[in-house]
Design a protein around this motif. Structure first.
Motif, PDB file in Angstrom:
ATOM      1  N   ALA A   1       0.829  -1.208   0.000  1.00 21.52           N
ATOM      2  CA  ALA A   1       0.000   0.000   0.000  1.00 21.52           C
ATOM      3  C   ALA A   1       0.863   1.257   0.000  1.00 21.52           C
ATOM      4  O   ALA A   1       0.466   2.291  -0.547  1.00 21.52           O
ATOM      5  CB  ALA A   1      -0.938  -0.004   1.209  1.00 21.52           C
TER       6      ALA A   1
ATOM      7  N   SER B   1      -3.891   0.302  10.492  1.00 13.17           N
ATOM      8  CA  SER B   1      -3.536  -0.193   9.162  1.00 13.17           C
ATOM      9  C   SER B   1      -4.783  -0.509   8.342  1.00 13.17           C
ATOM     10  O   SER B   1      -4.846  -0.203   7.151  1.00 13.17           O
ATOM     11  CB  SER B   1      -2.662  -1.445   9.288  1.00 13.17           C
ATOM     12  N   ALA B   2      -5.772  -1.130   8.984  1.00 13.93           N
ATOM     13  CA  ALA B   2      -7.016  -1.434   8.278  1.00 13.93           C
ATOM     14  C   ALA B   2      -7.697  -0.155   7.809  1.00 13.93           C
ATOM     15  O   ALA B   2      -8.210  -0.088   6.680  1.00 13.93           O
ATOM     16  CB  ALA B   2      -7.945  -2.234   9.195  1.00 13.93           C
ATOM     17  N   SER B   3      -7.679   0.872   8.661  1.00 16.67           N
ATOM     18  CA  SER B   3      -8.251   2.160   8.274  1.00 16.67           C
ATOM     19  C   SER B   3      -7.450   2.796   7.145  1.00 16.67           C
ATOM     20  O   SER B   3      -8.014   3.404   6.226  1.00 16.67           O
ATOM     21  CB  SER B   3      -8.293   3.101   9.479  1.00 16.67           C
TER      22      SER B   3
ATOM     23  N   LEU C   1      -5.776   1.264   4.822  1.00 14.34           N
ATOM     24  CA  LEU C   1      -6.041   0.586   3.554  1.00 14.34           C
ATOM     25  C   LEU C   1      -7.244   1.202   2.862  1.00 14.34           C
ATOM     26  O   LEU C   1      -7.259   1.366   1.631  1.00 14.34           O
ATOM     27  CB  LEU C   1      -6.278  -0.909   3.796  1.00 14.34           C
ATOM     28  N   TRP C   2      -8.255   1.542   3.639  1.00 12.78           N
ATOM     29  CA  TRP C   2      -9.443   2.194   3.065  1.00 12.78           C
ATOM     30  C   TRP C   2      -9.066   3.568   2.514  1.00 12.78           C
ATOM     31  O   TRP C   2      -9.506   3.957   1.431  1.00 12.78           O
ATOM     32  CB  TRP C   2     -10.530   2.318   4.124  1.00 12.78           C
ATOM     33  N   ALA C   3      -8.224   4.295   3.254  1.00  8.80           N
ATOM     34  CA  ALA C   3      -7.800   5.613   2.796  1.00  8.80           C
ATOM     35  C   ALA C   3      -6.972   5.512   1.512  1.00  8.80           C
ATOM     36  O   ALA C   3      -7.130   6.318   0.594  1.00  8.80           O
ATOM     37  CB  ALA C   3      -6.983   6.302   3.892  1.00  8.80           C
TER      38      ALA C   3
ATOM     39  N   TRP D   1      -7.205   3.179  -0.709  1.00  8.40           N
ATOM     40  CA  TRP D   1      -8.148   2.841  -1.780  1.00  8.40           C
ATOM     41  C   TRP D   1      -8.799   4.121  -2.334  1.00  8.40           C
ATOM     42  O   TRP D   1      -8.961   4.258  -3.549  1.00  8.40           O
ATOM     43  CB  TRP D   1      -9.214   1.898  -1.236  1.00  8.40           C
ATOM     44  N   LEU D   2      -9.118   5.053  -1.448  1.00 12.54           N
ATOM     45  CA  LEU D   2      -9.712   6.315  -1.890  1.00 12.54           C
ATOM     46  C   LEU D   2      -8.687   7.182  -2.634  1.00 12.54           C
ATOM     47  O   LEU D   2      -9.030   7.868  -3.594  1.00 12.54           O
ATOM     48  CB  LEU D   2     -10.255   7.089  -0.682  1.00 12.54           C
TER      49      LEU D   2
ATOM     50  N   GLY E   1      -7.943   5.236  -5.996  1.00 11.85           N
ATOM     51  CA  GLY E   1      -9.143   4.813  -6.732  1.00 11.85           C
ATOM     52  C   GLY E   1      -9.662   5.868  -7.682  1.00 11.85           C
ATOM     53  O   GLY E   1      -9.214   6.998  -7.713  1.00 11.85           O
TER      54      GLY E   1
END
Length: 210
Positions: A158, A198-200, A202-204, A206-207, A210
């Motif tokens: 990432a 880290s999980a949060s 990954l979403w950021a 992606w944004l 993306g």
């Protein structure tokens, strides 16, 4: 180069305790002391971490990548992302030795810039040292360590993805920084908080891409 990946007692879990809990400020003071010339190579920095656990090895490149003084230098972000990925893969594979290509080991930065980067981060490390401590030791046993190692691999990938945006590498790198701090001090609570961050992240990311 290092015995950081020695097998634990079970032979299955990545070794996260090759040198016991370590204070973060003391660790980076040691690295700054190693930068006693006009420049310092990545290999020299890693040699200063010889026989340390994977915590400090992961903490170094991720923290360097978000230091304003060093992280903005040309090529540093990609180099630190690549190094984080290699270390994470060794962590996941429970490798007994950390192997790096000579080209990577020869990567160098100004010793003065490195020392200034350590000076910049030292007050934060001192504050963190005051609140984290060894606890929740079960999280440093198999299979938990394998899960955290796998997450470090994902987060290092990432870092590459986020680096296409100026400053974007900070988002995923912070997640690994927190996990690496937990591994270094053997604080299971911090390790879990790093996994959540880290999980949060990954979403950021992606944004961002993306």
């Amino acid at each position: 180069m290092t015995d950081a990946g020695r097998s634990g007692p079970s032979g299955d879990a990545p070794d996260t305790d090759a040198d016991g809990p370590q204070k973060l400020e003391a660790l980076f003071n040691e690295l700054a002391a190693a930068a006693d010339g006009t420049s310092i190579t990545l290999g020299e920095i890693l040699d200063a971490l010889e026989k340390r656990s994977f915590g400090p090895l992961l903490l170094l490149p991720t923290l360097v990548s978000i230091m304003p003084v060093i992280g903005m230098l040309p090529g540093v972000t990609w180099a630190m992302s690549g190094l984080t990925l290699l270390i994470s893969l060794h962590f996941l594979a429970n490798s007994r030795r950390l192997w790096l290509p000579q080209r990577v080991r020869r990567f160098e930065v100004s010793a003065d810039a490195f020392r200034r980067g350590v000076d910049w981060v030292r007050p934060w490390l001192r504050r963190v040292d005051q609140v984290i401590e060894p606890r929740f030791h079960i999280l440093f046993d198999w299979p938990w360590t394998m899960g955290f190692a796998a997450l470090c691999v994902v987060m290092s990938l990432a870092m590459f993805a986020a680096s296409i945006v100026p400053g974007g590498v900070v988002v995923p790198a912070l997640g690994i920084v927190i996990m690496a701090a937990g591994l270094t001090v053997r604080d299971g609570l911090v390790l879990v908080l790093g996994a959540i961050a880290s999980a949060s992240a990954l979403w950021a990311v992606w944004l961002i891409v993306g």
